[in-house]
Every structure is written in structure tokens, then in C-alpha cells.
Design a protein around this motif. Structure first.
Motif, PDB file in Angstrom:
ATOM      1  N   UNK A 270       4.566  -0.987   0.674  1.00 60.29           N
ATOM      2  CA  UNK A 270       3.774  -1.519   1.879  1.00 60.29           C
ATOM      3  C   UNK A 270       2.999  -2.632   1.629  1.00 60.29           C
ATOM      4  N   UNK A 271       3.463  -3.997   2.135  1.00 56.49           N
ATOM      5  CA  UNK A 271       2.813  -5.235   2.006  1.00 56.49           C
ATOM      6  C   UNK A 271       1.615  -5.233   2.641  1.00 56.49           C
ATOM      7  N   UNK A 272       1.723  -4.657   3.862  1.00 58.45           N
ATOM      8  CA  UNK A 272       0.323  -4.623   4.577  1.00 58.45           C
ATOM      9  C   UNK A 272      -0.959  -4.102   4.060  1.00 58.45           C
ATOM     10  N   UNK A 273      -0.748  -2.920   3.304  1.00 55.37           N
ATOM     11  CA  UNK A 273      -1.677  -2.489   2.664  1.00 55.37           C
ATOM     12  C   UNK A 273      -2.025  -3.387   1.288  1.00 55.37           C
ATOM     13  N   UNK A 274      -1.105  -3.744   0.618  1.00 56.82           N
ATOM     14  CA  UNK A 274      -1.045  -4.573  -0.651  1.00 56.82           C
ATOM     15  C   UNK A 274      -2.124  -5.683  -0.502  1.00 56.82           C
ATOM     16  N   UNK A 275      -1.879  -6.370   0.752  1.00 57.86           N
ATOM     17  CA  UNK A 275      -2.511  -7.507   1.109  1.00 57.86           C
ATOM     18  C   UNK A 275      -3.884  -7.557   1.725  1.00 57.86           C
ATOM     19  N   UNK A 276      -4.095  -6.367   2.382  1.00 55.82           N
ATOM     20  CA  UNK A 276      -5.214  -6.556   3.311  1.00 55.82           C
ATOM     21  C   UNK A 276      -6.377  -5.406   2.929  1.00 55.82           C
ATOM     22  N   UNK A 277      -6.189  -4.446   1.660  1.00 54.21           N
ATOM     23  CA  UNK A 277      -7.110  -3.591   1.197  1.00 54.21           C
ATOM     24  C   UNK A 277      -7.307  -3.582  -0.115  1.00 54.21           C
ATOM     25  N   UNK A 278      -8.113  -2.516  -0.565  1.00 54.01           N
ATOM     26  CA  UNK A 278      -8.283  -2.632  -1.845  1.00 54.01           C
ATOM     27  C   UNK A 278      -9.817  -3.247  -2.042  1.00 54.01           C
ATOM     28  N   UNK A 279     -10.008  -3.389  -3.387  1.00 52.76           N
ATOM     29  CA  UNK A 279     -11.359  -4.057  -3.766  1.00 52.76           C
ATOM     30  C   UNK A 279     -11.208  -5.502  -4.538  1.00 52.76           C
TER      31      UNK A 279
ATOM     32  N   UNK B 102       3.691  -0.116   9.312  1.00 50.56           N
ATOM     33  CA  UNK B 102       2.563  -0.288   8.411  1.00 50.56           C
ATOM     34  C   UNK B 102       1.442  -0.952   9.012  1.00 50.56           C
ATOM     35  N   UNK B 103       1.399  -1.691  10.093  1.00 50.38           N
ATOM     36  CA  UNK B 103       0.227  -2.313  10.559  1.00 50.38           C
ATOM     37  C   UNK B 103      -0.188  -1.120  11.490  1.00 50.38           C
ATOM     38  N   UNK B 104       0.206  -0.277  12.253  1.00 50.91           N
ATOM     39  CA  UNK B 104      -0.195   0.700  13.028  1.00 50.91           C
ATOM     40  C   UNK B 104      -0.984   1.677  11.928  1.00 50.91           C
ATOM     41  N   UNK B 105      -0.459   2.161  11.113  1.00 52.99           N
ATOM     42  CA  UNK B 105      -1.071   2.960  10.032  1.00 52.99           C
ATOM     43  C   UNK B 105      -2.246   2.169   9.520  1.00 52.99           C
ATOM     44  N   UNK B 106      -2.243   0.958   8.853  1.00 54.40           N
ATOM     45  CA  UNK B 106      -3.209   0.416   8.147  1.00 54.40           C
ATOM     46  C   UNK B 106      -4.541   0.337   9.130  1.00 54.40           C
ATOM     47  N   UNK B 107      -4.248  -0.139  10.399  1.00 53.52           N
ATOM     48  CA  UNK B 107      -5.185  -0.359  11.245  1.00 53.52           C
ATOM     49  C   UNK B 107      -5.455   0.614  12.494  1.00 53.52           C
ATOM     50  N   UNK B 108      -4.812   1.797  12.093  1.00 53.67           N
ATOM     51  CA  UNK B 108      -5.190   2.761  12.783  1.00 53.67           C
ATOM     52  C   UNK B 108      -5.106   2.578  14.482  1.00 53.67           C
ATOM     53  N   UNK B 109      -3.664   1.926  14.671  1.00 48.71           N
ATOM     54  CA  UNK B 109      -3.410   1.682  15.947  1.00 48.71           C
ATOM     55  C   UNK B 109      -2.654   2.610  16.849  1.00 48.71           C
ATOM     56  N   UNK B 110      -2.640   2.510  18.251  1.00 48.34           N
ATOM     57  CA  UNK B 110      -2.299   3.687  19.019  1.00 48.34           C
ATOM     58  C   UNK B 110      -0.906   3.604  19.361  1.00 48.34           C
TER      59      UNK B 110
END
Length: 705
Positions: free
Chosen positions: A532-541, A630-638
Motif C-alpha cells: 500500500x504505497x498510499x499508506x507508506x507515503x502519507x501516514x506514520x510518524x 488504497x486512497x478510499x481506505x486511507x482517507x475514509x472516502x465514500x
């Protein structure tokens, strides 16, 4: 044509301060050291200054200063070195700023050198005019008032009696046949207008010397050969070297670069840059010291021919090994530099058909990095994919055939070099007044303060506050940052953002940070560190994602990121377009790949190459559904809906959705319940009339949800 090439020299003058200290002299210097004096400590060819003690007593230079600016007498403090009567000390003006290596370099176009005592009294100085490659300028006899040019330079030795008050060079050798592409054996004649002169030549890529072969008659060749010739005559300096490469019986479909140089500069265990050698350092995926890790520059001659065999340029330049772990490959990447000390400050040629840049101070010939074993075009393809589709700083790409000292060297990719010269050429900024930061902390050029302040502000202020966000927009180009992030995430570049992050700004009051796209070889399913590249690049600390994470708290940033991403998935990243680019770039090099593989086993085989290309095509086909989810899940989209846009006549204008131009009529998916901005852009001579359908507004820019 006259017998000689005469260069006029601005007469130098010496300013001496009489007194107890007037016994240390600036005795000789070289401001254009292209290839004549290799300094063993740095391993390079630096500008140098020779100091000479012409007095009767030893002098300890502790507290002395040397400078090239009279207004800054204490520019460089000399080390505690003692010069004994009749002895010398070498100072290297190479900006290393350590011991006898100064923090400034010499200007070969002319300037001044000044030596000051501990009390900042002027000990000695010289103002000089234009200098010449590999010619020194000094006193004769040592410590006298008389200054001359020397081809027989003499660092740490008595200056030569073989000198000239004016720099007079023999005319260049004339070849009967220009370098290029020929069928079958060839016979080449070399001539000079100087009846008493001797022409000397080499066939191994090295510069002719006074002991090289003497030309006595036509040179016959029956294979690809480099001929380098130089004219020698008593009483004047030898001519510049002329280099011609004759490439025999070779069909080409790509541009060709021929590089010629002394073999020792490449292969010698002590000074060679292409070998493991015995004088190296560790790093770049090598646990043992290797020469090719050194930051050494070597003089070369470069000839460029286009894919039709037409000559582009032929000039001296400098080269260094380029890259990180890819340095360990047998076929290495090279940086190429035009510098005044080699004769020309630029490569005056349009290297890339799609960029209106016809002067380059530097460029790369790259082995495709980590992708060299796979396709040799992965990074070039991704950068080609985004050009003309988004505002992002990318590296142009052009594969080429390389010859090294007349030996076929396979395919390397001509690329723009991401440095201050790139910024000047692409953005028109002053290359001496830019900040470039690597991986959030390392200063490549300029200073760190402005970037540090930006990071601190973003980290410690609420980005959902419109005022705070508005301020950040004055400090960084938000739109360009979004494009950069969208591209890297789509690429699936697994060597980012924890590495390979470069950003820059011009050092102006309104200079904003922009991000540079480079080294994307780990993209397009090259390596899988995460699903999941979306998660890799936009989350974490991690620090590497901090800027994005904080900015994403702002609704405007969040919305434009997601809907602009959709616009590119609907257009720029459509599988048909992506596969078309892959196939086009593969077709450019397909005919040459068997020769590349036979020489280097890099890639492993044609079957392997075809398999890797198919892997990239499959990635292009399957990427968008995975990315959307990946974008829908990461940003809780409808979910998504379809939007169709149409222009009454494509000649009249176009539509931009979230800053992305739509190619005519198109239907695409966008995320629900997030605003979309649409902008009508009339062609020249037309005006916007209005919208029809989901909006009847007469404004050329509208927002829909």
C-alpha cells in the motif's frame, strides 16, 4: 591563416610592501589546471598557488592569510607551516577549506591574489589577466619582478627558463577527414601550417606529449579508432589537442557519445576512477575501499553525434563517477562538466528535443541505476510520463550509444543533472543563489535556515487554520508539491520518501520551495516493500512524511490532492497512454539491446528484458483500481461517481479539472462529497460563454460537489 595563434595578455603587476616581512612571494600559480598537476591529497586537479621564501630566514606562516578579494584580507588563514629560505609551499585554491586547501578558487578570466601577514599587512600580491588551460603564470627568476607564462610548470621547484611573456600557441592540427561514421577502412592525413613544426599523435585516447608518436604519413585504420593530435614547435607553446573518433561499420539508431582520455585516469590502481583500485573509500554499498567512490574529476574529450550521424559538439570536459549503489556495476554512470579550465563553460547543444535548452554546464550519462539489470528505461519512462502533464521538476531522458577510447561501451542514458545548473537552465534563477536540501536535512547548496523555519512552522501550527495554511503557501509551492506526491505514489516508488527527496528554492524574498523528481528506479513494481504505497507515503510518524501529514489537516490541501489524483488517473495514468510510452521508449533501444547484453550481461538476456517490459505493462494495467481503493481506505472516502466533460469545439478551448487539463471530451471517476474545481480555458481569440449541464454558471471557474 597565420603561423601562430596569438593570445593577448593583460600585463600583471606586483604590489610589494617593503619591510621585515617582504620575503615570502606568490611565485607561480595555475588558475586553469585541467590536467597538468594532480594533487595527491584530494586526488583532483585543483587551482594552485606556489609560495616561495626568497629571504635568508625561515618564515612560519601561522597567522598569515591568503585571499582573492582585497576587501576580505583574512579570507583564508594559512596553516602553521614553515618555509625555509629558497623553499616552496603549495596552496590549493579548491574550496575544500582544510589545511593548505583554501575556501576559494581562482578565476581563470583574471583577478588578484593577495598574501597578508598576521597583522594584515600586505606581504605580496599579483593582479593577472586571462589564463589558459594547463599553462601556469609565475616569476622568473624565482622571487623577481618579472612574470611569464610557463608550459613547463614547476610546482615546488625553480621556475623554468622555458617561458613566454605572451601566451603564443601553435595552430591546431588539421585532419583530412572529420570524425564520424564510415564504412570500411579509412586513411587519415594530418597537417599543420607551420613548416618547422612536429605533429605528434596517439591512438589510445591519451593527450599527445613531446614523446608521443611523430606523424610522418597517413594513418590507416580498419576498426573504430580515436586519433588525438597536437602540434609542437620550438619557441611557442604546443597547440590545443584535436580529437577525432572514426566509428567504422556501425549502424546507429541512437545518438553517439565518444569519450577519450588517458587510460590511467580510468584504470590505474592509484588514480583511476573506474576501478576498485588501491586508493579508495567505503560507501555506496561497498564495505571495502574502492576508487570509484572518490569524488575525483578527470579530464576527457567528448564528441557528440546525433542519431543520423551529424556532429553536435567536440570539446574537452571533466568527468566523475556518478550514482550511489549503481557505482558497483561494471558499466558505470558518469557526470560530465563543461568548465573554463577545459576551454568552454558550456556544452552548446540541444541535448533533448522536448526542452528548449541549448546550453548545458553539466549532464549525466546514466546506467539506469538499479534498473540497469531490468529495462534500462524505467526511470526515463516515469519522467517522460509526467512531463507536459503536470508542473513538476523532472529529468529529461535520451538513450545514447557510448564509446570509451574507441571501445564500444553500450547504452547509457543522457539525463539532466539535478544541481544548481539545472535550476538556472530550467527556471532562469541565479545558480549561485539557491538553496538545495537533500532528505530534509543535508544542505547541497546554499543554507538550511529557511527550510528549517518552514518545517518548524508546519510542525507547530494548526494547518487547518486558513491563515496558517495561507502563510505556508508563501513559503512553498503547494500545487507543485501535490504533483510531486501524486507522481511518486502512482509510480509505487519504494525508494521514497525515506530517501531520494530533494527540494530547492531561489534565495529571493518570494522564493518558494519546490521538489525535484529523480531516481525513481524502484518504481513500477521494481521492488515491493509494501502493498500500500498510499499508506507508506502519507501516514506514520517518520520525518519523511511529516510535511504531507501536517498539510493534509487542511481541507483545501486534502481535497485538491484527492481530486487532482483522480484527474491524473483519468488521463495521465490511463493504461493505454502509459503502455504507449513504455512501448515507444523500448522501441528506441530495442535494436541496440543485443549488443548491450552481449557486452555487459546487463540486462541478463533479451528474454529477461522483454519479461521486465511486460511486468511494467501489467503494472500500468492493474495499478488504478488498487490505487483508488488504497486512497478510499486511507482517507475514509465514500466511493466514486462519474463526471463527463465536453467542450463545444476543441479548437475553442479546453477544460481543467483540479488543475489538470482534460484532453477534449472525457468521462472519469471522482471521489464523492469532495469539491471539484473546473476551469474553462478559451483558446486565443475566443471568450468563454458559459457552462451547461451540472452548472449553468457564466463564470469560467466553478466548484462542484
Amino acid at each position: 591563416m597565420g603561423r601562430y595563434c596569438r593570445f593577448l595578455h593583460i600585463v600583471a603587476f606586483i604590489c610589494l610592501l617593503p619591510g621585515a616581512y617582504s620575503q615570502v612571494y606568490i611565485n607561480e600559480f595555475q588558475a586553469y589546471n585541467a590536467s597538468s598537476y594532480l594533487e595527491r591529497g584530494s586526488g583532483n586537479f585543483p587551482d594552485w598557488i606556489e609560495l616561495y621564501n626568497g629571504g635568508a630566514d625561515p618564515v612560519n606562516l601561522s597567522g598569515y592569510y591568503i585571499t582573492d578579494d582585497r576587501n576580505i584580507p583574512d579570507m583564508w588563514k594559512l596553516p602553521s607551516e614553515t618555509i625555509y629560505p629558497g623553499s616552496y609551499l603549495m596552496i590549493y585554491a579548491d574550496k575544500i577549506a582544510y589545511k593548505t586547501h583554501t575556501n576559494f578558487s581562482l578565476d581563470g578570466k583574471g583577478e588578484q591574489i593577495l598574501l597578508f601577514t598576521p597583522g594584515l599587512l600586505l606581504e605580496d600580491s599579483v593582479s593577472y589577466g586571462v589564463q589558459y588551460p594547463d599553462i601556469s603564470y609565475g616569476r622568473y627568476p624565482d622571487g623577481s619582478q618579472n612574470w611569464y607564462f610557463f608550459e613547463d610548470f614547476s610546482p615546488e621547484m625553480e621556475n623554468s627558463s622555458n617561458h613566454l611573456p605572451l601566451a603564443i600557441f601553435a595552430n591546431k592540427a588539421q585532419f583530412s577527414l572529420e570524425g564520424g561514421f564510415y564504412a570500411g577502412s579509412q586513411s587519415i592525413s594530418i597537417s599543420t601550417a607551420l613548416p618547422a613544426a612536429v605533429i605528434r599523435y596517439t591512438l589510445d585516447g591519451s593527450v599527445p606529449t613531446p614523446v608521443s608518436n611523430i606523424y610522418t604519413g597517413s594513418i590507416s585504420i580498419n576498426s573504430t579508432t580515436v586519433i588525438r593530435a597536437k602540434v609542437f614547435e620550438n619557441g611557442i607553446f604546443s597547440s590545443p589537442t584535436v580529437t577525432q573518433t572514426y566509428i567504422l561499420d556501425k549502424d546507429i539508431t541512437l545518438p553517439v557519445i565518444s569519450i577519450s582520455t588517458d587510460g590511467d585516469y580510468l584504470w590505474d590502481d592509484r588514480i583511476g576512477i573506474y576501478v576498485e583500485g588501491t586508493n579508495g573509500i567505503t560507501g555506496n554499498c561497498s564495505d571495502v575501499p574502492v576508487n570509484y567512490n572518490q569524488d575525483w574529476e578527470r579530464p576527457v574529450n567528448i564528441e557528440y553525434y546525433d542519431q543520423n550521424g551529424n556532429p553536435g559538439f567536440n570539446q574537452m570536459a571533466g568527468t566523475k563517477i556518478f550514482g550511489s549503489c549503481s557505482r558497483t556495476a561494471d558499466q558505470k554512470s558518469l557526470s560530465l562538466f563543461a568548465r573554463g579550465k577545459y576551454g568552454k563553460q558550456e556544452f552548446e547543444y540541444k541535448l533533448f528535443k522536448d526542452k528548449e535548452i541549448d546550453e548545458f554546464k553539466s549532464f549525466l550519462i546514466r546506467n539506469s541505476g538499479n534498473d540497469g539489470l531490468h529495462t534500462m528505461l524505467r526511470d526515463g519512462m516515469m519522467q517522460t510520463l509526467v512531463k507536459d502533464r503536470m508542473d513538476v521538476d523532472y529529468m529529461e531522458y535520451q538513450p545514447a550509444i557510448i564509446y570509451l577510447n574507441g571501445v564500444y561501451w553500450g547504452i547509457l542514458n543522457i539525463r539532466e543533472k539535478i544541481n544548481e545548473d539545472y535550476l538556472e537552465a530550467n527556471h532562469g534563477v541565479d545558480s549561485d543563489s539557491v538553496d538545495i536540501i537533500l532528505n530534509n536535512y543535508t544542505v547541497i547548496e546554499g543554507e538550511y535556515t529557511h527550510y528549517q523555519n518552514l518545517k518548524y512552522f508546519v510542525r507547530n501550527n494548526d494547518m487547518s487554520d486558513p491563515d496558517n495554511y495561507a502563510y505556508v503557501r508563501t513559503q512553498m509551492d503547494i500545487s507543485q508539491f501535490l504533483n510531486y506526491y501524486i507522481a511518486q505514489i502512482y509510480f509505487y516508488n519504494q525508494d521514497w520518501p525515506q530517501g531520494n527527496v530533494k527540494c530547492w528554492r531561489p534565495q529571493t524574498p518570494d522564493g518558494r520551495w519546490r521538489w525535484l523528481l529523480y531516481d525513481t528506479d524502484f518504481g513500477f513494481d521494481f521492488m515491493k516493500r509494501t502493498d500500500n504505497m498510499v499508506e507508506w507515503a502519507t501516514s506514520g510518524t517518520e520525518y519523511s512524511t511529516e510535511m504531507f501529514r501536517e498539510l493534509a489537516q487542511n481541507d483545501d490541501f486534502h481535497n485538491i490532492f484527492l481530486q487532482r489524483f483522480c484527474s491524473h488517473m483519468n488521463t495521465s495514468f490511463q493504461p493505454g497512454r502509459v503502455i504507449g510510452i513504455i512501448d515507444s521508449l523500448a522501441g528506441n533501444i530495442e535494436a541496440e539491446m543485443p549488443y548491450q547484453i552481449d557486452l555487459w550481461n546487463w540486462p541478463r538476456s533479451m528474454i529477461s528484458w522483454y519479461d521486465q517490459l511486460e511486468k511494467m505493462r501489467n503494472f500500468a494495467t492493474t495499478r488504478l483500481p488498487v490505487l483508488t481503493n488504497n486512497l478510499k481506505v486511507r482517507f475514509n472516502l465514500e466511493g466514486t461517481f462519474e463526471l463527463t466533460t465536453n467542450v463545444s469545439n476543441p479548437e475553442y478551448g479546453s477544460i481543467q479539472i483540479c488543475g489538470v487539463e482534460m484532453p477534449g471530451s472525457i468521462t472519469g471517476s471522482y471521489f464523492k462529497n469532495l469539491p471539484i474545481t473546473l476551469k474553462a480555458v478559451p483558446s486565443e481569440g475566443y471568450i468563454f460563454y458559459g457552462w451547461d449541464g451540472a452548472s449553468s454558471s457564466g463564470n469560467n471557474e466553478i466548484e462542484l460537489i
